[in-house]
Design a protein around this motif. Structure first.
Motif, PDB file in Angstrom:
ATOM      1  N   PHE A 292      36.966  41.101  42.657  1.00  0.00           N
ATOM      2  CA  PHE A 292      35.815  40.470  42.235  1.00  0.00           C
ATOM      3  C   PHE A 292      36.152  40.063  40.625  1.00  0.00           C
ATOM      4  O   PHE A 292      35.689  38.974  40.291  1.00  0.00           O
ATOM      5  CB  PHE A 292      34.651  41.414  42.037  1.00  0.00           C
ATOM      6  N   SER A 293      36.827  40.842  39.815  1.00  0.00           N
ATOM      7  CA  SER A 293      37.025  40.560  38.519  1.00  0.00           C
ATOM      8  C   SER A 293      38.061  39.473  38.257  1.00  0.00           C
ATOM      9  O   SER A 293      38.176  38.856  37.282  1.00  0.00           O
ATOM     10  CB  SER A 293      37.881  41.831  37.947  1.00  0.00           C
ATOM     11  N   SER A 294      38.592  38.876  39.262  1.00  0.00           N
ATOM     12  CA  SER A 294      39.684  37.808  38.962  1.00  0.00           C
ATOM     13  C   SER A 294      38.923  36.415  39.697  1.00  0.00           C
ATOM     14  O   SER A 294      39.442  35.424  39.579  1.00  0.00           O
ATOM     15  CB  SER A 294      40.984  38.059  40.044  1.00  0.00           C
TER      16      SER A 294
ATOM     17  N   ASN B 158      30.617  45.002  40.235  1.00  0.00           N
ATOM     18  CA  ASN B 158      30.570  43.874  40.816  1.00  0.00           C
ATOM     19  C   ASN B 158      29.671  42.897  40.776  1.00  0.00           C
ATOM     20  O   ASN B 158      28.951  42.281  41.917  1.00  0.00           O
ATOM     21  CB  ASN B 158      31.180  44.060  42.409  1.00  0.00           C
TER      22      ASN B 158
ATOM     23  N   ASN C  75      32.339  43.968  35.837  1.00  0.00           N
ATOM     24  CA  ASN C  75      33.414  44.137  36.857  1.00  0.00           C
ATOM     25  C   ASN C  75      33.306  45.466  37.566  1.00  0.00           C
ATOM     26  O   ASN C  75      33.614  45.536  38.722  1.00  0.00           O
ATOM     27  CB  ASN C  75      34.553  44.001  36.382  1.00  0.00           C
TER      28      ASN C  75
ATOM     29  N   GLY D 120      36.843  35.931  31.546  1.00  0.00           N
ATOM     30  CA  GLY D 120      35.583  36.065  31.657  1.00  0.00           C
ATOM     31  C   GLY D 120      35.057  35.076  30.404  1.00  0.00           C
ATOM     32  O   GLY D 120      34.149  35.256  29.688  1.00  0.00           O
TER      33      GLY D 120
ATOM     34  N   GLY E  75      37.298  34.305  35.947  1.00  0.00           N
ATOM     35  CA  GLY E  75      37.859  35.510  36.342  1.00  0.00           C
ATOM     36  C   GLY E  75      38.822  35.971  35.193  1.00  0.00           C
ATOM     37  O   GLY E  75      38.984  35.011  34.241  1.00  0.00           O
ATOM     38  N   ASN E  76      39.206  36.943  35.185  1.00  0.00           N
ATOM     39  CA  ASN E  76      39.820  37.861  34.152  1.00  0.00           C
ATOM     40  C   ASN E  76      39.471  37.819  32.877  1.00  0.00           C
ATOM     41  O   ASN E  76      38.841  38.834  32.408  1.00  0.00           O
ATOM     42  CB  ASN E  76      41.418  37.022  34.562  1.00  0.00           C
TER      43      ASN E  76
ATOM     44  N   ARG F  67      29.290  39.562  32.942  1.00  0.00           N
ATOM     45  CA  ARG F  67      29.851  40.317  34.160  1.00  0.00           C
ATOM     46  C   ARG F  67      30.042  41.563  33.773  1.00  0.00           C
ATOM     47  O   ARG F  67      30.441  41.994  32.695  1.00  0.00           O
ATOM     48  CB  ARG F  67      31.073  39.401  34.757  1.00  0.00           C
TER      49      ARG F  67
END
Length: 124
Positions: free
Chosen positions: A29-31, A77, A74, A56, A53-54, A72
């Motif tokens: 999810f974070s990516s 999620n 992370n 943000g 991603g990453n 977000r």
């Protein structure tokens, strides 16, 4: 595969605020870049906001800049869309989408995973 789920829509008076949430599955999810789109009656679906991603990094449509904030979490999620100073023209179905890569784009067809949509209605 990924299935995002939105929550937080509702009926709000003009000038009020609302926060939409979108939960998505997956360890990666974070990516993944995430996007919010909206579609008003009789109008085409439009890009509202996205977060990469990453790193943000946040991106916004000019029409909502200054009033909407995407973020977000992370660990949960989850991505959020904080909507302030709501206007009647913000009334639409708001959908969350997962990009599948880390790069935000404004083209809806480049997001393969979509939530069911959340209705936001702003009364005047």
């Amino acid at each position: 595969q990924v299935q995002p789920v939105e929550s937080g829509g509702g009926l709000v008076q003009a000038g009020g605020s609302l926060r939409l949430s979108c939960a998505a599955s997956g360890r990666s999810f974070s990516s993944m870049a995430m996007g919010w789109f909206r579609q008003a009656p009789g109008k085409e679906r439009e890009f509202v906001a996205g977060i990469s991603g990453n790193a943000g990094t946040a991106y916004y449509a000019y029409s909502v800049k200054g009033r909407f904030t995407i973020s977000r979490d992370n660990a949960k999620n989850t991505v959020y869309l904080q909507i302030n100073s709501l206007k009647p023209e913000d009334t639409a179905v708001y959908s969350c989408a997962v990009r599948g890569t880390g790069v935000v784009v404004s083209t809806a067809s480049l997001y393969p995973y979509w939530g069911q949509g959340a209705q936001v209605t702003v009364s005047s």
